[in-house]
Design an enzyme around this catalytic site. Structure first.
Site, PDB file in Angstrom:
ATOM      1  N   ARG A 109       0.878  -1.179   0.000  1.00  8.77           N
ATOM      2  CA  ARG A 109       0.000   0.000   0.000  1.00  8.77           C
ATOM      3  C   ARG A 109       0.911   1.223   0.000  1.00  8.77           C
ATOM      4  NH1 ARG A 109      -5.305   1.337   3.527  1.00  8.77           N
ATOM      5  NH2 ARG A 109      -6.080  -0.062   1.910  1.00  8.77           N
ATOM      6  N   HIS A 136      -7.368   0.686  -6.432  1.00 10.50           N
ATOM      7  CA  HIS A 136      -7.572  -0.172  -5.254  1.00 10.50           C
ATOM      8  C   HIS A 136      -8.231  -1.481  -5.727  1.00 10.50           C
ATOM      9  CE1 HIS A 136      -7.806  -1.357  -1.230  1.00 10.50           C
ATOM     10  NE2 HIS A 136      -8.679  -0.520  -0.727  1.00 10.50           N
ATOM     11  N   GLN A 139     -10.087  -4.083  -3.381  1.00  8.65           N
ATOM     12  CA  GLN A 139     -11.385  -3.639  -2.878  1.00  8.65           C
ATOM     13  C   GLN A 139     -12.485  -3.901  -3.902  1.00  8.65           C
ATOM     14  OE1 GLN A 139     -12.070  -2.198   0.324  1.00  8.65           O
ATOM     15  NE2 GLN A 139     -14.088  -2.839  -0.400  1.00  8.65           N
ATOM     16  N   ASP A 225     -17.285   7.029  -1.549  1.00  9.20           N
ATOM     17  CA  ASP A 225     -16.026   6.907  -0.799  1.00  9.20           C
ATOM     18  C   ASP A 225     -15.805   8.230  -0.071  1.00  9.20           C
ATOM     19  OD1 ASP A 225     -13.537   6.044   0.095  1.00  9.20           O
ATOM     20  OD2 ASP A 225     -12.565   6.104  -1.878  1.00  9.20           O
ATOM     21  N   CYS A 265     -16.269   1.333   0.616  1.00  8.74           N
ATOM     22  CA  CYS A 265     -15.083   0.531   0.931  1.00  8.74           C
ATOM     23  C   CYS A 265     -14.681   0.639   2.400  1.00  8.74           C
ATOM     24  CB  CYS A 265     -13.920   0.918   0.023  1.00  8.74           C
ATOM     25  SG  CYS A 265     -13.387   2.636   0.202  1.00  8.74           S
ATOM     26  N   ARG A 293     -13.258  -8.968   1.651  1.00  8.92           N
ATOM     27  CA  ARG A 293     -11.865  -8.660   1.322  1.00  8.92           C
ATOM     28  C   ARG A 293     -10.989  -9.878   1.613  1.00  8.92           C
ATOM     29  NH1 ARG A 293      -9.727  -3.506   1.348  1.00  8.92           N
ATOM     30  NH2 ARG A 293      -7.795  -4.580   0.773  1.00  8.92           N
TER      31      ARG A 293
END
Ligand code: CP
Ligand code: NVA
Length: 310
Positions: A109, A136, A139, A225, A265, A293
């Site tokens: 990340r 991402h 996700q 988001d 998310c 996830r």
């Protein structure tokens, strides 16, 4: 395996895998999740090690990868910028060469996508994108699996994106192009999607709407988001003003399909990008989305390390 070998499969963007590979991964996820729910031990990754590198904060990505790897019989090393030489300017290429001689798979990340691409180019083992400024993919893998679990195939469906033209939005566009659905995008002015950053060829996989309510009309899935993503905190004040109308509320859910799902998310800010009524309401599947996830990433790590099973 030699660094940069075309035999190494990385997962740096959603478009790194094809539709048939996703079909396989979703099927494997279902099997792996069912075993987990039945308390059946499944340990195909004994003696394998995952290195996780976090240059930004995380709760879900950290726990899902770490728990998932242990459940599959492997072990995990966790590195952050603060407690490794990564924070003291060791070149990313050197870090990749060293770390990938000692572990079997790496999850990163970080900030710029270019950094993870450079790491992967010098890695002997598969590299997974655990979030960059641009994408991402893990996700969206979980989000689409969650959609399939609740409603079946996402092909031909409409996903409404309400909010920032950010890493999640870009990845939704790549997924739409890869899997054959449409994204209805509404962002505040100045925060639009950039198709060249999203990395899509087919601009027909999304439509832009000025007003978020219009984007939600007829949607099968409504998603949003945070107003300010990690790394953009300096823009917080101006974003708070620009995004004030980009809050998913009950009026937006009312114009979507009657059985539309809501996803986020996480982490979420109730009263900013979504109301408490929506995220805590009957159409929200955010907790399944978070749990998934772990299941999708177990299937992904199995696939990158062992290929197709059976
Ligand atoms: N959704 C997600 O990636 O959460 P974390 O930032 O907690 O990992
Ligand atoms: N767009 C958000 C997602 C967090 C999981 C960010 O990059 O901070």
């Amino acid at each position: 395996m030699k660094p940069g070998s075309s035999l190494i499969k990385h997962y740096l963007q959603f478009k790194d895998l094809r539709a048939q590979e996703y079909a396989y991964l979703f099927e494997r996820t279902r099997t792996i999740k069912t075993r987990f729910k039945n308390y059946e031990r499944y340990q195909p990754l004994v003696d394998r090690t995952l290195a996780m590198i976090f240059e930004k904060a995380s709760t879900r990505t950290r726990v899902s990868f770490e728990a998932g790897m242990y459940q599959m019989g492997g072990s995990v090393v966790n590195l952050t910028t603060g407690d490794s030489q990564l924070g003291r300017a060791e070149p990313v290429e050197d870090s990749a060469r060293v770390i990938s001689r000692m572990v079997d798979i790496v999850m990163i990340r970080t900030f710029e996508q270019a950094k993870i691409e450079r790491f992967a180019a010098h890695s002997r083992v598969p590299v997974i994108n655990g979030l960059t400024n641009e994408y991402h993919p893990c996700q969206i893998l979980a989000d689409i699996y969650t959609y399939i679990e609740h409603r079946g195939s996402i092909q031909g469906k409409v996903v409404a994106w309400v909010g920032d033209g950010n890493n999640m939005a870009n990845t939704w566009l790549q997924a739409a192009e890869t899997l054959g659905f449409t994204v209805h995008v509404s962002t505040p002015s100045g925060y639009e999607i950039d198709p060249s950053v999203a990395g899509i060829r087919d601009t027909g996989c999304y439509k832009v709407f000025d007003h978020p309510l219009q984007a939600c009309e007829g949607a099968h899935l409504v998603t949003t988001d945070v107003w300010t993503s990690m790394g953009f905190e300096a823009e917080n004040d101006e974003r708070r003003k620009a995004f004030v109308d980009w809050c998913v509320d009950e009026d937006m859910m009312a114009v979507a399909q009657p059985d539309a799902l809501f996803m986020h998310c996480l982490p979420a800010h109730r009263g900013e990008e979504v109301t408490a009524e929506v995220i805590d309401g009957p159409q929200s599947v955010v907790w399944d989305e978070a749990e998934n996830r772990m299941h999708v990433q177990k299937a992904l790590m199995e696939y990158l390390l062992l290929g197709r099973i059976g």
